[in-house]
Design an enzyme around this catalytic site. Sequence first.
Site, short mmCIF file in Angstrom:
data_model
loop_
_atom_site.label_atom_id
_atom_site.label_comp_id
_atom_site.label_asym_id
_atom_site.label_seq_id
_atom_site.Cartn_x
_atom_site.Cartn_y
_atom_site.Cartn_z
N TYR A 1 10.49 -19.85 13.97
CA TYR A 1 9.15 -19.87 13.37
C TYR A 1 8.10 -20.18 14.44
CZ TYR A 1 5.20 -21.41 10.58
OH TYR A 1 3.94 -21.57 10.05
N GLU B 1 1.84 -23.66 2.29
CA GLU B 1 1.25 -24.89 2.83
C GLU B 1 0.92 -25.87 1.71
OE1 GLU B 1 1.30 -25.80 5.84
OE2 GLU B 1 1.44 -23.98 7.02
N TRP C 1 7.61 -29.36 6.72
CA TRP C 1 7.53 -27.91 6.81
C TRP C 1 8.93 -27.30 6.81
CZ3 TRP C 1 4.80 -24.18 5.33
CH2 TRP C 1 5.03 -22.88 5.80
#
Length: 190
Positions: free
Chosen positions: A22, A44, A52
């Site tokens: 990522y 988000e 995350w």
Amino acid sequence: MADLARPRCQWVADAGDAMLAYHDDEWGVPIHDDRALFELLTLEGAQAGLSWSTILNRRDGYRRAFAGFDIVAVAAFGSDDQARLKADDGIIRNAAKIRSAIGNARLTLVLGNLDAHLWSFVGGRPIQNAWRGHDVPAETAESKAMSRDLKRRGFSFVGPTICYAFMQSAGLVNDHALLCFRHDEVARLA
């Protein structure tokens, strides 16, 4: 396999393969596609109170559950869809976050061009920051302005910290550390 010898942002140190990929391939790359922007804004918001990596590990589940983040399809979700989503262990089964995703899809349709609107907070071009490490802020004047605007329009799970994380991931800002190998690569994409 990621080259682990390359210098990276400190937040990705000791991360697993998914986080490394990522960081190396997606984070900070400017996005101008409404569907992809809606996906990131939703993810988000889903991250609120979580890591995350928790969301990233469920991204495929979110894509499946939320019709590939097709904004029109998600905006049409009704109570049956909400019940289905609350039972789906491939996503975070938080009722408020599920309602938020659906409501935000409906508001995105009213808004029209999500790309133009969100990028207007940075003048249409990515902000190129020059952080050295841990000095990256959690929010900025731009993320506060985006948050105020979106909240005024009825969007939810769009506080200034969430908006700044979104801005980082969608490439509205280049927050790769100066010593990270991706800083200059992402800067050239602007």
